[in-house]
Enzyme design. Structure first.
Site, PDB file in Angstrom:
ATOM      1  N   GLU A 104       6.818  10.842 -10.453  1.00 22.40           N
ATOM      2  CA  GLU A 104       5.298  10.492 -10.656  1.00 22.40           C
ATOM      3  C   GLU A 104       4.449   9.562 -11.569  1.00 22.40           C
ATOM      4  O   GLU A 104       4.909   9.856 -12.431  1.00 22.40           O
ATOM      5  CB  GLU A 104       4.401  11.537 -10.026  1.00 22.40           C
ATOM      6  CG  GLU A 104       5.106  12.105  -8.343  1.00 22.40           C
ATOM      7  CD  GLU A 104       4.246  13.192  -8.183  1.00 22.40           C
ATOM      8  OE1 GLU A 104       3.212  13.330  -8.485  1.00 22.40           O
ATOM      9  OE2 GLU A 104       4.512  13.317  -6.576  1.00 22.40           O
ATOM     10  N   CYS A 137      -0.708   6.342 -16.103  1.00 19.25           N
ATOM     11  CA  CYS A 137      -0.274   8.171 -16.607  1.00 19.25           C
ATOM     12  C   CYS A 137       1.269   8.137 -16.231  1.00 19.25           C
ATOM     13  O   CYS A 137       1.887   7.767 -14.975  1.00 19.25           O
ATOM     14  CB  CYS A 137      -0.874   9.085 -16.048  1.00 19.25           C
ATOM     15  SG  CYS A 137      -1.347  10.895 -16.497  1.00 19.25           S
ATOM     16  N   CYS A 148       2.935  25.980 -17.801  1.00 21.53           N
ATOM     17  CA  CYS A 148       2.167  27.005 -17.754  1.00 21.53           C
ATOM     18  C   CYS A 148       1.653  27.260 -16.418  1.00 21.53           C
ATOM     19  O   CYS A 148       1.386  26.684 -15.824  1.00 21.53           O
ATOM     20  CB  CYS A 148       1.095  25.499 -18.371  1.00 21.53           C
ATOM     21  SG  CYS A 148       1.643  24.921 -19.758  1.00 21.53           S
ATOM     22  N   CYS A 151      -0.313  25.001 -13.938  1.00 19.60           N
ATOM     23  CA  CYS A 151      -0.251  23.204 -13.546  1.00 19.60           C
ATOM     24  C   CYS A 151       1.237  23.390 -13.119  1.00 19.60           C
ATOM     25  O   CYS A 151       2.124  24.414 -12.877  1.00 19.60           O
ATOM     26  CB  CYS A 151       0.837  22.852 -15.029  1.00 19.60           C
ATOM     27  SG  CYS A 151       1.148  20.747 -15.217  1.00 19.60           S
ATOM     28  N   CYS A 367      -4.179  15.495 -13.462  1.00 19.52           N
ATOM     29  CA  CYS A 367      -4.099  16.266 -14.085  1.00 19.52           C
ATOM     30  C   CYS A 367      -3.683  17.885 -13.267  1.00 19.52           C
ATOM     31  O   CYS A 367      -4.552  18.430 -12.956  1.00 19.52           O
ATOM     32  CB  CYS A 367      -4.713  16.767 -15.265  1.00 19.52           C
ATOM     33  SG  CYS A 367      -5.756  15.695 -16.443  1.00 19.52           S
TER      34      CYS A 367
HETATM   35  N1  SAH Z   1       3.308  18.523 -21.320  1.00 23.16           N
HETATM   36  C1  SAH Z   1       1.304  17.889 -21.788  1.00 23.16           C
HETATM   37  C2  SAH Z   1       2.050  16.997 -21.492  1.00 23.16           C
HETATM   38  C3  SAH Z   1       1.197  16.787 -19.724  1.00 23.16           C
HETATM   39  S1  SAH Z   1      -0.245  16.444 -20.107  1.00 23.16           S
HETATM   40  C4  SAH Z   1       0.921  18.812 -22.165  1.00 23.16           C
HETATM   41  O1  SAH Z   1       0.880  19.637 -21.798  1.00 23.16           O
HETATM   42  O2  SAH Z   1       0.190  17.919 -22.602  1.00 23.16           O
HETATM   43  C5  SAH Z   1      -1.396  17.468 -18.871  1.00 23.16           C
HETATM   44  C6  SAH Z   1      -2.570  17.823 -19.504  1.00 23.16           C
HETATM   45  O3  SAH Z   1      -3.403  18.047 -18.369  1.00 23.16           O
HETATM   46  C7  SAH Z   1      -2.270  18.808 -19.938  1.00 23.16           C
HETATM   47  O4  SAH Z   1      -3.637  19.121 -20.943  1.00 23.16           O
HETATM   48  C8  SAH Z   1      -2.725  20.317 -19.714  1.00 23.16           C
HETATM   49  O5  SAH Z   1      -3.264  21.191 -19.945  1.00 23.16           O
HETATM   50  C9  SAH Z   1      -3.467  19.514 -17.963  1.00 23.16           C
HETATM   51  N2  SAH Z   1      -3.197  20.226 -16.681  1.00 23.16           N
HETATM   52  C10 SAH Z   1      -2.143  20.691 -16.014  1.00 23.16           C
HETATM   53  N3  SAH Z   1      -2.676  21.571 -14.724  1.00 23.16           N
HETATM   54  C11 SAH Z   1      -4.226  20.812 -14.837  1.00 23.16           C
HETATM   55  C12 SAH Z   1      -5.173  21.648 -14.027  1.00 23.16           C
HETATM   56  N4  SAH Z   1      -3.968  22.109 -12.984  1.00 23.16           N
HETATM   57  N5  SAH Z   1      -6.419  21.554 -13.545  1.00 23.16           N
HETATM   58  C13 SAH Z   1      -6.435  20.800 -15.301  1.00 23.16           C
HETATM   59  N6  SAH Z   1      -5.330  20.465 -16.545  1.00 23.16           N
HETATM   60  C14 SAH Z   1      -4.656  20.524 -15.933  1.00 23.16           C
END
Ligand code: SAH
Length: 378
Positions: A104, A137, A148, A151, A367
């Protein structure tokens, strides 16, 4: 089976023009017994002019185009199979790669306030178009291995790394669809889509070079985000062409961080913050710390104070993101007041702190929501 296909594709790198640097195109051209300057023409055609098919590149003689075709050499753009448009103008693209894998890519016409390196640039420049802060993005992997807990991409597991051509191809496919042309038209790029860019470092950094030198997006308008792959933070610091760095911190201490980001067991906060402190920033550059606020987990007054203390002395700003909810994620989104309270404590401690606006939540584009949502919808 998938492995086999991937191996095939990787071995067949020379059949896809996207992903090749000028010196690699030069070799390809020489192998085809063509004059060396054709390499520059190809480079211009695929990256700057965004050709989808070598047949359409009118700067090349017809015979050379046929030769490329007969050798099975193609541009290699990903195919946009679905497009979801949100109420706020955000567009989520589902793209299919050569082996059938999907990723995506998200277009945010006004950004989400996370794209600007120091928080000051956003919206300060206008070229007369509504999307002067437009941000793409990009995904760096199909799926993700980092796991995580908040996520949605994590639920997919890791499918595979994307090639440099597949990373650049996402940007070109979106620019084609939006009919936007950098550098004249301003575009920010964030490596914040699916995947952990630093677990696919070589392809990611090659894509950065191609995007800067070929597509025409200055490195100062690119930001890469990592969950905290510490050795690669040092590697990024020694690259000559590199995006700005964002670190997904998400917790003010090891106990909470390990709970929500198991990667913290491998590289803890002390190691992560040492790398952050030692990161060689350029003039006027700042680090970004991202912090996803999870209700009653990491969003209290005490947590905000602890966070301010943790990052004290680092030239950085904090981007707060209230959790974007999704099925299979058990955490809750804090209310507005808690987010504002958290921000105020950081600002009062001298930390520039911004709230990322959720973009495209209604189409699962925000995100942490990228999960190839055809599956979710069904
Ligand atoms: N793997 C990398 C790149 C992805 S960035 C990283 O973790 O930085 C994705 C961003 O969205 C990260 O800062 C993560 O902490 C945030 N994120 C992930 N899941 C989320 C959610 N459910 N709600 C809001 N932010 C989220």
């Amino acid at each position: 089976m998938l492995k086999q296909k991937v191996r095939c594709m990787n071995k067949g790198w020379n059949t896809t023009l996207l992903g090749l640097e000028l010196h690699e195109l030069t070799r390809l051209v020489e192998e085809s017994e063509e004059p060396g300057y054709r390499a520059r023409q190809l480079f211009q055609a695929v990256y700057a002019d965004r050709a989808a098919d070598t047949e359409d590149v009118s700067t090349l003689p017809k015979e050379f185009r046929s030769k490329l075709k007969s050798k099975g050499i193609v541009v290699g753009l990903p195919e946009v199979t679905n497009k979801f448009v949100a109420g706020d103008g955000t567009v989520r693209y589902l793209m299919r790669l050569a082996d059938g894998e999907t990723v995506e890519t998200v277009w945010m016409p006004e950004g989400d306030d996370g794209e600007s390196g120091d928080g000051s640039e956003a919206g300060s420049e206008s070229n007369g178009r509504a999307w002067s802060r437009a941000t793409i993005c990009i995904s760096s992997q199909a799926g993700c291995a980092v796991n995580c807990q908040f996520c949605l991409t994590a639920l997919l597991g890791i499918k595979r790394n994307l090639t440099a051509g597949e990373i650049v191809g996402q940007v070109i496919a979106v620019l084609r669809d939006r009919q936007v042309s950098p550098p004249e038209e301003r575009v920010n790029l964030v490596f914040m889509g699916m995947g952990e860019p630093f677990l696919n470092f070589e392809n990611f950094i090659k894509a950065v070079r191609l995007l800067a030198q070929g597509v025409g997006v200055p490195e100062s308008r690119m930001t890469v985000s990592t969950a905290g792959i510490v050795p690669r933070i040092y590697d990024l610091g020694s690259e000559t062409v590199r995006p700005k760095l964002a670190i997904s911190l998400n917790a003010p201490n090891d106990q909470i961080r390990t709970e929500i980001m198991p990667i913290n067991k491998k590289w803890n906060l002390q190691q992560l913050l040492t790398a952050a402190r030692e990161f060689p920033l350029r003039n006027r550059e700042k680090l970004t710390f991202e912090y996803v606020l999870l209700k009653s987990v990491n969003d209290s007054v005490q947590h905000a104070r602890e966070l301010a203390e943790l990052i004290r002395g680092i030239k950085a700003k904090v981007n707060l993101i209230a959790l974007n909810p999704g099925p299979g994620v058990e955490f809750k989104t804090p209310d507005e007041a808690a987010v504002l309270r958290f921000q105020k404590i950081l600002i009062d401690s001298g930390v520039p702190t911004f709230i990322r606006r959720p973009r495209g939540r209604d189409i699962y584009a925000a995100c942490g929501q990228l999960k190839r949502t055809l599956e979710l919808a069904s």
